[in-house]
Design a protein around this motif. Structure first.
Motif, short mmCIF file in Angstrom:
data_model
loop_
_atom_site.label_atom_id
_atom_site.label_comp_id
_atom_site.label_asym_id
_atom_site.label_seq_id
_atom_site.Cartn_x
_atom_site.Cartn_y
_atom_site.Cartn_z
N SER A 43 -9.20 -2.24 29.49
CA SER A 43 -8.05 -3.09 29.13
C SER A 43 -8.35 -4.01 27.95
CB SER A 43 -7.61 -3.93 30.33
OG SER A 43 -8.66 -4.76 30.76
N ASN A 58 -7.66 6.53 40.13
CA ASN A 58 -6.26 6.09 40.09
C ASN A 58 -5.58 6.58 38.81
OD1 ASN A 58 -3.87 4.89 40.71
ND2 ASN A 58 -4.57 2.78 40.37
N ILE A 73 -2.58 5.31 36.40
CA ILE A 73 -2.75 4.40 35.26
C ILE A 73 -3.26 5.23 34.08
CG2 ILE A 73 -3.91 2.34 34.38
CD1 ILE A 73 -4.22 1.41 37.28
N ARG A 122 -5.20 5.90 31.31
CA ARG A 122 -6.40 5.38 30.63
C ARG A 122 -7.13 6.53 29.96
NH1 ARG A 122 -7.73 1.34 35.60
NH2 ARG A 122 -7.69 3.34 36.71
N SER A 170 -5.01 3.22 44.71
CA SER A 170 -6.15 3.02 43.81
C SER A 170 -7.37 3.82 44.23
CB SER A 170 -6.51 1.53 43.75
OG SER A 170 -6.89 1.08 45.05
#
Length: 521
Positions: free
Chosen positions: A70, A100, A103, A105, A159
Motif C-alpha cells: 500500500s 486474499n 484485493i 495487488r 482474508s
C-alpha cells in the motif's frame, strides 16, 4: 513459482509451441487475430530460489511484503531483522499476491539503488520470457484476471483465502506482439495520468466543501451576502464597514479562528475563554441581562463594547449579547426513561444533528414524569437545541422543525442539551447559522466550554454572554434564505461531483479492458 515444468517456454512470439496455446473454446474473450492466448506457465521462466536473510545479518534487503504494498515502496531492512525465509526476485519480475486475492495487488519489481531484492512467500512470482513487464502488470490487474483469480481459491473465506499457484499457472494470459504491448502500456499510462488529474481535481473539490460552507456562512453572518440587498434598499452607509466579497473569500477558517481580518493591522479581539467572556459581560449571577425590545433602543448593558467585537459588520448592525435576544434559554431536564413507548420522547445529543433533528434516536420518557414538566420545557417549532456537554458532541445545533400533531407538546430535551427560544428580534435560522459558523464552532471546545477533556460543559452564562451581530429581522431572514439556497447548491454540486467521480473511476477499468481487447484505434 515452484513447479515441475510441463509446458515449453515461449521464447519467440512468431514461434509459439502448440502446447502453450489456449484452445479457442477456452479463450476468455475475442482479441485481434494476430494476438495469442497462452498459458501463464509457458511465459514464466521463474525458478524458485529461497534465501534466509538472517544468515547475512549485516546485509540490507529490499523486501516486497504484502503490508508494504500500500505504500508503493518495498521495505529496506537489515537481514538480522527479517524473521523468515524469502523468495529471491529480480528487476522485471511481476508479483501477484496470493493472500486474499479479492484485493487487487500486483507489483512490478524495479531496479534497486543498492541492496538485494527479496519477496515474501505470499507472492506468485512471474518472470516473463518475452514482452513488457508493465503490460503483464496491467493484465494481471484486469477485471477478467481478478475474477479468474478469486474463483478458485483455498481457505475458509475472507482474508484467509489464497490463490493456488498450481492452478494459476494454467490460466490464460493475453499475448499481443511485444511492440503492441508497448503501445498499449503507453496509451494506458497516458490515459491514467489524465484520469488521475481529473480525479485529483474532483477530490479536491469535495475536500474543500467544508471550507466552502464555512466561508458562505461567515459571509452571511458578517453582512457580505446581503450587501447588494442592503444597497437596493438604500443602505449606502454600509460601504465603509462591510467586507468586500473578495475579502470574504480571503478570510479563510484560520483567519476567522485567529480573528485576523485582512483590513486590520492589529487584528481583532483574540479568542476569548469562557471565564474572560463572563468577566467582561454583564451576565453574572448577580446581574440580569436586559431583554432587547426595540432595535433602535438597545440597553447599553446588552451592547458589546467595541474592543470585544470579533469582526467588522455593516454600520447599521449591532453587536449585542445573545441572552438579550432570548425569551427562554435553559438546559433540558434529566428524563426518567421508559422501557416501552409512552408517546413522550426525550431529545438527547444523539438527536441533534447538523442536518437536522433526528427523532429516531429519541428514547421514551415515562408519561407521569413527562407530564410533571413545566410547559415552558416542552419543545416548540423554531426552538434551537445546542449540545452542551461532551467532547465530540458539544457544539452541534439543530432547529426544531414543524412538528406533526402527534409530536406537539410531547418532546423535551434532556440535561445535556440547551434549549434556546428567540424573541421577535432574532430569527431562529439566522441564529442557527451564526452558531454554526467557524467563528463559534472554532472555539466551542477550546474556549467557550469549561471543564476537563471528557467533561466539557457549555454553561448558560457563557451562552447568554456570547456576542452576536444583529441586523434587522428582515435582513436576518434574507441571510437565512440566501444561505439555505447557497448551501443547498453546495450539497447538490457535491452529489454531482461524486457521481462524476464514480463514473471516471469506472472509465479507467473500461479503457484498460478495451485496450486489453485490442479495441482501441
Amino acid at each position: 513459482m515452484a513447479r515441475k515444468r510441463t509446458l515449453p517456454l515461449i521464447e519467440d512470439f512468431d514461434n509459439i509451441p502448440e502446447e502453450a496455446l489456449v484452445p479457442e473454446n477456452e479463450q476468455p474473450y475475442k482479441v485481434p487475430e494476430h494476438w495469442k492466448w497462452v498459458r501463464l506457465s509457458s511465459l514464466n521462466k521463474y525458478e524458485a530460489q529461497s534465501i534466509n536473510p538472517k544468515k547475512t545479518p549485516a546485509s540490507y534487503f529490499f523486501v516486497y511484503s504484502v503490508p508494504s504494498y500500500s505504500t508503493g515502496e518495498p521495505e529496506y531492512i537489515a537481514g538480522e531483522d527479517i524473521g523468515s525465509t524469502k523468495q529471491v526476485v529480480e528487476t522485471g519480475d511481476v508479483l501477484i499476491c496470493k493472500i486474499n486475492p479479492r484485493i487487487n495487488r500486483v507489483w512490478s519489481v524495479s531496479n534497486p539503488p543498492d541492496g538485494k531484492l527479496i519477496a515474501s512467500s505470499e507472492w506468485i512470482v512471474f518472470r516473463p520470457t518475452i514482452g513488457i513487464q508493465d503490460f503483464y502488470r496491467l493484465y494481471f490487474s484486469s477485471q477478467y484476471f481478478r475474477q479468474k483469480l478469486t474463483s478458485q481459491v483455498s481457505g475458509v473465506g475472507g482474508s484467509l483465502t489464497r490463490a493456488r499457484p498450481k492452478i494459476v499457472s494454467g490460466y490464460p494470459v493475453l499475448l499481443p506482439p511485444p511492440d503492441e504491448q508497448k503501445r498499449i502500456v503507453e496509451y494506458i499510462e497516458q490515459t491514467n495520468a489524465k484520469i488521475d488529474d481529473v480525479i485529483q481535481r474532483l477530490n479536491q473539490y469535495l475536500e474543500e466543501a467544508p471550507n466552502r460552507r464555512a466561508e458562505l456562512i461567515q459571509a452571511g453572518v458578517s453582512g457580505v451576502l446581503t450587501k447588494n440587498w442592503r444597497d437596493g434598499r438604500g443602505n449606502s452607509a454600509d460601504k465603509s464597514e462591510s467586507m468586500a466579497p473578495e475579502d470574504a473569500r480571503k478570510w479563510g477558517s484560520s483567519q476567522i479562528l485567529s480573528r485576523k481580518h485582512p483590513k486590520c493591522d492589529e487584528g481583532i479581539a483574540p479568542s476569548i475563554s469562557s471565564s474572560e467572556l463572563l468577566e467582561k459581560s454583564a451576565v453574572k449571577k448577580s446581574k440580569k441581562l436586559p431583554r432587547i425590545a426595540d432595535f433602535d433602543n438597545i440597553p447599553e448593558e446588552a451592547l458589546v463594547p467595541e474592543e470585544e467585537q470579533p469582526y467588522p459588520i455593516p454600520e447599521h448592525w449591532k453587536w449585542v449579547r445573545l441572552g438579550a435576544l432570548l425569551k427562554y434559554v435553559q438546559r433540558g431536564k434529566g428524563p426518567k426513561y421508559a422501557n416501552l413507548e409512552t408517546g413522550y420522547l426525550a431529545v438527547s445529543q444523539k438527536c441533534v444533528r447538523w442536518e437536522g433533528l433526528d427523532l429516531t434516536q429519541a428514547r421514551p420518557w415515562v408519561a407521569s414524569s413527562f407530564q410533571d414538566l413545566n410547559d415552558v420545557r416542552l419543545l416548540r417549532e423554531q426552538d434551537l437545541l445546542w449540545n452542551s456537554t461532551g467532547t465530540g458532541t458539544i457544539g452541534r445545533i439543530a432547529v426544531v422543525p414543524p412538528l406533526r400533531e402527534n409530536l406537539r407538546d410531547r418532546l423535551a430535551a434532556d440535561s445535556h442539551v440547551t434549549v434556546m427560544r428567540t424573541t421577535g428580534l432574532l430569527d431562529s435560522k439566522y441564529l442557527f447559522y451564526f452558531i454554526s459558523s467557524i467563528h463559534i464552532q472554532g472555539q466551542v471546545e477550546d474556549g467557550l466550554a469549561s471543564g476537563s477533556t471528557n467533561q466539557k460543559e457549555l454553561g448558560l452564562a457563557v451562552i447568554k454572554s456570547l456576542p452576536i451581530p444583529l441586523p434587522l429581522i428582515d435582513e436576518q431572514k434574507e441571510i437565512a434564505c440566501l444561505l439555505d439556497a447557497a448551501l443547498s447548491r453546495v450539497e447538490l454540486n457535491m452529489e454531482l461531483v461524486q457521481e462524476v467521480l464514480d463514473k471516471v473511476r469506472g472509465l479507467r477499468q473500461q479503457w484498460i479492458s478495451a485496450a486489453l481487447a485490442g479495441k482501441l484505434a
